[in-house]
Design a protein around this motif. Structure first.
Motif, mmCIF file in Angstrom:
data_model
loop_
_atom_site.group_PDB
_atom_site.id
_atom_site.type_symbol
_atom_site.label_atom_id
_atom_site.label_comp_id
_atom_site.label_asym_id
_atom_site.label_seq_id
_atom_site.Cartn_x
_atom_site.Cartn_y
_atom_site.Cartn_z
ATOM 1 N N CYS A 1 0.843 -1.242 -0.047
ATOM 2 C CA CYS A 1 -0.142 0.092 -0.043
ATOM 3 C C CYS A 1 0.760 1.099 0.073
ATOM 4 O O CYS A 1 2.391 1.345 -0.186
ATOM 5 C CB CYS A 1 -0.760 0.350 1.546
ATOM 6 S SG CYS A 1 -0.210 0.196 2.902
ATOM 7 N N ILE B 1 0.629 -3.603 3.964
ATOM 8 C CA ILE B 1 -0.566 -3.810 5.196
ATOM 9 C C ILE B 1 -0.446 -5.772 6.227
ATOM 10 O O ILE B 1 -0.464 -6.242 5.877
ATOM 11 C CB ILE B 1 -1.608 -3.866 4.585
ATOM 12 C CG1 ILE B 1 -1.638 -3.396 3.557
ATOM 13 C CG2 ILE B 1 -3.115 -4.227 5.302
ATOM 14 C CD1 ILE B 1 -3.247 -2.730 2.864
ATOM 15 N N SER C 1 -5.033 -5.670 10.897
ATOM 16 C CA SER C 1 -5.965 -4.625 11.890
ATOM 17 C C SER C 1 -5.842 -4.215 12.685
ATOM 18 O O SER C 1 -5.275 -5.899 14.071
ATOM 19 C CB SER C 1 -7.487 -5.099 11.935
ATOM 20 O OG SER C 1 -8.748 -5.563 10.214
ATOM 21 N N GLN D 1 -12.162 1.737 11.148
ATOM 22 C CA GLN D 1 -11.088 0.770 11.427
ATOM 23 C C GLN D 1 -9.835 0.852 11.048
ATOM 24 O O GLN D 1 -9.224 1.895 9.508
ATOM 25 C CB GLN D 1 -11.070 -0.308 10.558
ATOM 26 C CG GLN D 1 -10.778 -1.937 10.188
ATOM 27 C CD GLN D 1 -10.638 -3.001 8.851
ATOM 28 O OE1 GLN D 1 -11.852 -2.769 8.461
ATOM 29 N NE2 GLN D 1 -9.898 -4.132 9.444
ATOM 30 N N LYS D 2 -9.229 1.040 12.045
ATOM 31 C CA LYS D 2 -7.081 1.291 11.755
ATOM 32 C C LYS D 2 -6.753 -0.099 11.681
ATOM 33 O O LYS D 2 -7.325 -1.331 11.813
ATOM 34 C CB LYS D 2 -7.011 1.993 12.730
ATOM 35 C CG LYS D 2 -7.224 3.132 13.994
ATOM 36 C CD LYS D 2 -8.619 3.553 13.832
ATOM 37 C CE LYS D 2 -8.730 2.889 15.590
ATOM 38 N NZ LYS D 2 -10.890 2.832 16.223
ATOM 39 N N VAL D 3 -5.495 0.192 11.009
ATOM 40 C CA VAL D 3 -5.014 -1.514 9.898
ATOM 41 C C VAL D 3 -3.783 -0.701 10.451
ATOM 42 O O VAL D 3 -2.802 0.217 10.863
ATOM 43 C CB VAL D 3 -5.141 -1.015 8.879
ATOM 44 C CG1 VAL D 3 -6.269 -1.434 8.443
ATOM 45 C CG2 VAL D 3 -4.604 -0.416 8.155
ATOM 46 N N LYS E 1 -7.550 2.659 7.880
ATOM 47 C CA LYS E 1 -8.115 2.232 6.653
ATOM 48 C C LYS E 1 -8.302 3.207 5.215
ATOM 49 O O LYS E 1 -7.701 2.775 4.545
ATOM 50 C CB LYS E 1 -9.123 1.459 6.308
ATOM 51 C CG LYS E 1 -9.168 -0.026 5.920
ATOM 52 C CD LYS E 1 -9.610 -0.753 6.542
ATOM 53 C CE LYS E 1 -9.705 -1.183 4.579
ATOM 54 N NZ LYS E 1 -10.936 -2.938 4.819
ATOM 55 N N SER E 2 -8.570 4.492 5.560
ATOM 56 C CA SER E 2 -8.885 5.638 4.687
ATOM 57 C C SER E 2 -7.778 6.060 4.156
ATOM 58 O O SER E 2 -7.993 6.225 3.272
ATOM 59 C CB SER E 2 -10.336 6.181 4.836
ATOM 60 O OG SER E 2 -9.923 7.294 6.369
ATOM 61 N N GLU F 1 -4.202 1.174 -1.389
ATOM 62 C CA GLU F 1 -3.924 -0.039 -1.516
ATOM 63 C C GLU F 1 -3.445 -0.633 -3.343
ATOM 64 O O GLU F 1 -3.777 0.376 -3.453
ATOM 65 C CB GLU F 1 -5.304 -1.245 -1.528
ATOM 66 C CG GLU F 1 -5.212 -1.622 0.423
ATOM 67 C CD GLU F 1 -6.570 -2.156 0.429
ATOM 68 O OE1 GLU F 1 -6.692 -3.030 -0.523
ATOM 69 O OE2 GLU F 1 -7.177 -2.729 1.600
#
Length: 244
Positions: free
Chosen positions: A151, A166, A169, A183-185, A205-206, A210
């Motif tokens: 990513c 990545i 999560s 959501q956090k990754v 995530k935003s 990717e």
């Protein structure tokens, strides 16, 4: 006054490089082919020799390759010197497989727990052993613990993008402590040209983009400092679309 257009004579012969320029070009082309092969063979030869030098001191003298060869030849007056690389690697692999087979059993697991209990009581050794064990379990585990995808993340500031991988999560206290609802990754951002070091980042995530390229292609791009793209003909297209 000479005409300024005389330098652009259409009948002028095209420039041809001299013999030394052609030899230099051929030398560089051959070096590009030979250097990776030679370096790879040298590293393999060095690692095999290092393992042999570590394994052979544990083998009794009577079972050393030189002793076995001289025994087979009837111990001639002039001893035969033997320097065979790779046998130590084979012995190391067999020994490691036997240790793994033993530790999978009940007795092996019991002995391992007793040994780890003894190590846990040693302050300095305990820290070294636990760290090395965690690294070994992560690297050599047969479970699916590899990175999911490659990513892009904005790092070290907005407007500058870096390649990252990545991982998983974000969970537990990390996910709850970040004041973001989505959501956090967790992503690993490697350094160039050594991708084994880097930074662990937790991002929404935003905020990541990717990529279609594989993790291996992204790693090659990082190691080469941006010189090796997964699609050399048209880097703007993903490798799958370019192949089709």
């Amino acid at each position: 006054m000479p005409d300024s257009q005389s330098n652009s004579d259409p009948k002028r012969r095209p420039y041809r490089p001299g013999i030394f320029s052609r030899i230099r070009g051929n030398f560089l082309a051959g070096l590009i082919v030979i250097a990776p092969i030679g370096l790879t063979l040298y590293l393999i030869w060095t690692v095999v020799g290092w393992i042999d030098s570590w394994v052979w001191p544990f083998i009794p003298n009577g079972y050393q390759p030189e002793e076995l060869v001289n025994w087979a030849m009837g111990y001639p007056e002039n001893r035969i010197s033997v320097n065979v690389r790779g046998i130590g690697v084979v012995i190391f692999l067999i020994f490691t497989a036997l240790v793994g087979w033993v530790t999978k059993g009940f007795m092996g697991r019991s002995l391992l727990r007793i040994g780890e209990t003894f190590v846990d009581r040693m302050p300095v050794v305990r820290s070294i052993y636990s760290g090395v064990k965690q690294i070994a379990e992560t690297v050599f585990s047969q479970r699916d613990t590899s990175f999911d995808k490659a990513c892009l993340v904005e790092y070290p500031r907005r407007g500058i993008w870096a390649i990252a991988f990545i991982s998983t999560s974000a969970k537990g206290e990390i996910a709850g402590g970040i004041p973001v609802e989505e959501q956090k990754v967790s992503v690993f951002l490697p350094t160039t040209p050594n991708p084994t070091s880097g930074f662990l980042l937790f991002v929404p995530k935003s905020d990541i983009i990717e990529l279609d390229m594989s993790v291996e292609d992204a790693a090659k791009l990082v190691i080469s400092a941006g010189l090796v793209y997964p699609n050399d003909k048209n880097p703007s297209e993903p490798p799958k679309l370019a192949a089709e």
